[in-house]
Every structure is written in C-alpha cells, then in structure tokens.
Design a protein around this motif. Structure first.
Motif, short mmCIF file in Angstrom:
data_model
loop_
_atom_site.label_atom_id
_atom_site.label_comp_id
_atom_site.label_asym_id
_atom_site.label_seq_id
_atom_site.Cartn_x
_atom_site.Cartn_y
_atom_site.Cartn_z
N UNK A 50 0.83 -1.20 0.00
CA UNK A 50 0.00 0.00 0.00
C UNK A 50 0.87 1.25 0.00
N UNK A 51 1.97 1.21 0.72
CA UNK A 51 2.87 2.37 0.73
C UNK A 51 3.43 2.64 -0.66
N UNK A 52 3.71 1.59 -1.41
CA UNK A 52 4.21 1.78 -2.78
C UNK A 52 3.10 2.36 -3.65
N UNK A 53 1.89 1.84 -3.52
CA UNK A 53 0.76 2.39 -4.28
C UNK A 53 0.58 3.87 -3.97
N UNK A 54 0.64 4.22 -2.69
CA UNK A 54 0.45 5.62 -2.28
C UNK A 54 1.59 6.51 -2.78
N UNK A 55 2.82 6.01 -2.70
CA UNK A 55 3.98 6.84 -3.02
C UNK A 55 4.13 7.09 -4.51
N UNK A 56 3.80 6.12 -5.34
CA UNK A 56 4.03 6.23 -6.78
C UNK A 56 2.77 6.52 -7.57
N UNK A 57 1.61 6.55 -6.90
CA UNK A 57 0.35 6.70 -7.62
C UNK A 57 -0.29 8.06 -7.48
N UNK A 58 -1.53 8.12 -7.91
CA UNK A 58 -2.26 9.39 -7.95
C UNK A 58 -2.46 10.00 -6.57
N UNK A 59 -2.40 9.18 -5.53
CA UNK A 59 -2.59 9.70 -4.18
C UNK A 59 -1.50 10.71 -3.82
N UNK B 270 -5.81 -4.43 -9.73
CA UNK B 270 -6.95 -3.50 -9.81
C UNK B 270 -6.63 -2.20 -9.08
N UNK B 271 -6.02 -2.30 -7.92
CA UNK B 271 -5.69 -1.11 -7.14
C UNK B 271 -4.62 -0.27 -7.85
N UNK B 272 -3.64 -0.93 -8.42
CA UNK B 272 -2.61 -0.20 -9.17
C UNK B 272 -3.22 0.55 -10.35
N UNK B 273 -4.13 -0.08 -11.07
CA UNK B 273 -4.78 0.62 -12.17
C UNK B 273 -5.53 1.85 -11.67
N UNK B 274 -6.25 1.70 -10.60
CA UNK B 274 -7.01 2.83 -10.05
C UNK B 274 -6.09 3.95 -9.59
N UNK B 275 -4.87 3.59 -9.20
CA UNK B 275 -3.91 4.59 -8.73
C UNK B 275 -3.06 5.16 -9.88
N UNK B 276 -3.42 4.85 -11.12
CA UNK B 276 -2.75 5.48 -12.26
C UNK B 276 -1.50 4.77 -12.74
N UNK B 277 -1.25 3.57 -12.26
CA UNK B 277 -0.10 2.81 -12.73
C UNK B 277 -0.36 2.25 -14.12
N UNK B 278 0.70 2.09 -14.88
CA UNK B 278 0.66 1.30 -16.11
C UNK B 278 1.11 -0.11 -15.74
N UNK B 279 0.20 -1.06 -15.85
CA UNK B 279 0.47 -2.43 -15.40
C UNK B 279 0.76 -3.32 -16.61
N UNK B 280 1.89 -4.03 -16.53
CA UNK B 280 2.31 -4.93 -17.60
C UNK B 280 2.45 -6.35 -17.07
N UNK B 281 2.23 -7.30 -17.96
CA UNK B 281 2.56 -8.70 -17.72
C UNK B 281 3.75 -9.04 -18.60
N UNK B 282 4.75 -9.72 -18.03
CA UNK B 282 5.92 -10.16 -18.80
C UNK B 282 6.12 -11.63 -18.51
N UNK B 283 6.00 -12.46 -19.56
CA UNK B 283 5.92 -13.90 -19.37
C UNK B 283 6.73 -14.64 -20.43
#
Length: 410
Positions: free
Chosen positions: A45-54, A220-233
């Motif tokens: 959560x701290x990472x979401x808060x620090x790097x996101x729209x919050x 889902x939370x990362x998307x809501x916080x404005x992150x660009x989410x990638x899958x690398x497989x």
C-alpha cells in the motif's frame, strides 16, 4: 566497510529519487482490500500511495510475471494439455525444425512416437506415446528414455529451449486459433476443483488454474492509482493475452513470446527479438535477463544492446512481481518493491531473503503453499546460473557474495 559504504550510497540515491508517500492518505486513495500475510499489504500500500495518484503521480510502471505469480499453475501448460487431448497440433516435416537445439535422439523419439506425414493433424488423444514424448521434453528437456532432448550452445540467461519450444509446437496454427484453444483450456481449468490433476500418457499434470485474489486486487488497485500495469511472461503471447485480459491487462501491455507469422498469418518456429538481437528460433525470449530487455524495449523505448542493461531509476518499474529464477532480473530492477511468491527457486529466493535494499517482500503461494525448505539456499556456491549454464555464487551489486539463506516465509 566497503559493503556498508555501497549500501549507504545506494540508499541515499534511492531516497533522493523515490516518490514520497503522503503521511495521511486521502480517504479516496485506492486501497488494497484483500488480506495478505504479515506486513506485505501495508508495504504494498505504501508503494501504491507513493508512486500513484494519491501523491500526485501518474504513469508509474508495475510489472508482473504471469504463471504462478498471478495464477496458480501454468496457463501455457494448461493450453498445451488441452491441445494434446483435442488433437490440435500439426505434425512438422521434421521435428528438428521445431527447435534450433533439438537433438537427433529427440527427433527420432518423436518420429517413432508420433508418426510421419508433414502437415497432418497429430492424433495425440489416441497416441499416448506421442503425448508422453512431447510432455517429457517440455517438462524436463529429456526424451522418455532419459536422453537429452536439447544440445548445443545458448545463453542461459536469455532462453531455455523447452520454453521456446511450446509456441513452436503450434507452428501452422494462427494466433486466433491458439487463442481459442487457450479460452477453452481456461474455461476447463477454472471449473476444475483446486488440487485436481489428470493423466496425460504417463504424466500426471495439474488440471486446474486459479487467479490469485491477492494479485487481482493488487492489479486492480494499481490501475485505479494510475499505474501502467504490464505482464511479462515466458509463455506464448496469444495464450497469455487470453488470461491477462481478465485482470484488465490488454494485449498491448502483455509481453510474452511473440511468434513470427508466415504470409498466410500462421505461427512459425521463429520469434521476435530484443535488444538488438533479430528474430531467431528461440535464442532470445522473455526469460531472466530477457524479461528486463523486453520491459526496457517495449515499455521505456530503449533500443539496441542498452536494453539488456539496468536503466536509471526513473526508467524502471516501481513494483515488480515474480515466483521463479526466470523473474529475478526484472523483479530486482524495481525501485519501490520486489514482490516474490515463494516457489523454492534458489536465485530468486537468495535475492529476496538477502534483502540488500530493504524492499524485498516474500509471500508463500496463496494456494497450496510449499513446505519449508529443510536446508538453506546455496546462495554462496551454486544459486547463480551463468550465461554458459554453469552454476556459481550469487553476488550483490557491490561484488560481495550473498551468504546462504534460510527459508523463513512459507
């Protein structure tokens, strides 16, 4: 003293570059809602808060391995299982054409078990010997007789032949056909009960797949916080896309083995390259250092040989998650949190437990976790795999050896 100085300088640089989380997040900031073990949810959560729209930021990158990181069990293997049971593979003119490293012994074993007749559909549902040879090579890199199925030279931090081989097995099919197999396999695997297995030839394989609730909530939370989410497989692109779209990651944000197509739009035995390496028959795939390369190239636009190198702080993911040694490089590149699902993989777990920058988070598998490893990980002797495949000691960024690590999160 040298190690302490290096860590001090690294920590100072990190603190200077990293976003700062608000001390009292606004109540409408995106929040994680699913339970995690220990302090992991609070730290994420701290990472979401620090790097996101919050905190007024938008566009930070989060990167996730797929198989056994976002899902329990391997979705490419589930698709191969379905295809073998429904006769969806096409027999090649020569089995050696399916891989640059397939041995003569493996070629003969596959020919004996699977018959001849280029371009014909393989009736694997009725020929368990053929299914057995294919699965044995995929799982173990050997024939059913125990002989090596692959030989020659390859960069062991850029590819592994049996991973590259799976998309090559679907040569002659179109990406749309392969995606349809993946959708059928997905329906079947999600309907099967947790723990279910099936017998293919003489191989017992998982019959079920599940999305991890914790990872779905995190994405889902990362998307809501404005992150660009990638899958690398290191799975096949059309298969991974089918599964990733269900967590809101579209095809453009899904990086997997991308096969080249022939003039009729059919899959070939060649795949796209990275980092200045052209298309090959599997020499470069999203595997260990290859995952870093694809993120640098496709996410940050880094071209040429530079894409193989660690990038400056602001051109690296804020959060990265993985479960195996194939993920260790890109997960280690993350600036905010390195999230590791414990599947008892030595190089990754040595990095995670050493926790050199204080940002490594370890969680047991959320479904059917493994028991505690009885012996420490051999970090100081054999945990690292060199490009030529030889094992050796794992080193920190400052050159010191990572000591053996006990398994403590399981």
């Amino acid at each position: 003293m040298r190690q302490l100085l290096a860590w001090t300088l690294a920590a100072a640089a990190a603190l200077a570059a990293a976003p700062t989380a608000p001390t009292a997040p606004h109540p409408h900031c995106p929040r994680l809602s699913v339970r995690w073990g220990g302090e992991n949810r609070a730290r994420l959560q701290r990472v979401v808060d620090a790097y996101g729209t919050c905190s007024g930021h938008r566009g930070a990158v989060a990167a996730f391995d797929w198989d056994n990181t976002v899902t329990k069990n391997d979705v490419t293997d589930a698709t191969l299982s379905w295809a073998l049971r429904h006769d969806r593979l096409v027999r090649p003119a020569r089995w050696k054409d399916t891989s640059a490293w397939l041995t003569d012994t493996a070629d003969r074993a596959l020919t004996r078990a699977c018959g001849t007749g280029a371009g014909q559909v393989l009736r694997t549902s009725a020929h368990p010997r053929c299914t057995d040879e294919i699965l044995q090579i995929r799982e173990n890199g050997t024939t059913m007789s125990g002989a090596p199925a692959f030989a020659g030279s390859w960069n062991h931090r850029r590819t592994v032949p049996q991973y590259a081989w799976v998309p090559q097995l679907f040569a002659g099919r179109t990406p749309a056909e392969l995606a349809s197999y993946a959708r059928a396999a997905r329906r079947e695997a999600l309907a099967a009960p947790v723990g279910a297995t099936r017998l293919l030839g003489t191989h017992t394989v998982p019959a079920y797949v599940r999305y991890y609730d914790q990872q779905r909530d995190l994405i889902r939370t990362l998307h809501r916080a404005g992150f660009r989410v990638y899958v690398v497989s290191a799975g096949a692109q059309p298969i991974t896309e089918v599964w990733s779209e269900a967590v809101g990651v579209d095809a453009a944000h899904t990086l997997a083995i991308r096969s080249l197509l022939d003039r009729h739009g059919r899959i070939t035995d060649r795949n796209q390259g990275c980092g200045g390496v052209p298309a090959t028959r599997g020499a470069v795939i999203p595997y260990i250092d290859g995952k870093r390369c694809w993120i640098n190239q496709e996410v940050y636009g880094v071209r040429g040989a530079t894409a193989w190198r660690r990038q400056p702080w602001r051109r690296r993911p804020a959060l990265a998650a993985g479960d195996a040694d194939t993920d260790v490089t890109f997960v280690g590149d993350a600036t905010g949190a390195h999230l590791v699902v414990n599947r008892d993989k030595p190089e990754l777990m040595c990095r995670a437990y050493d926790d050199a920058d204080g940002r490594w988070l370890v969680t047991p598998m959320f479904i059917e976790p493994l028991p505690r490893r009885p012996r420490p990980y051999p970090c100081a002797t054999t945990a690292y795999t060199a490009p030529d495949g030889t094992p050796g000691p794992l080193l920190r960024d400052d050159g010191t050896v990572v000591p053996d690590q006990a398994d403590t999160v399981y």
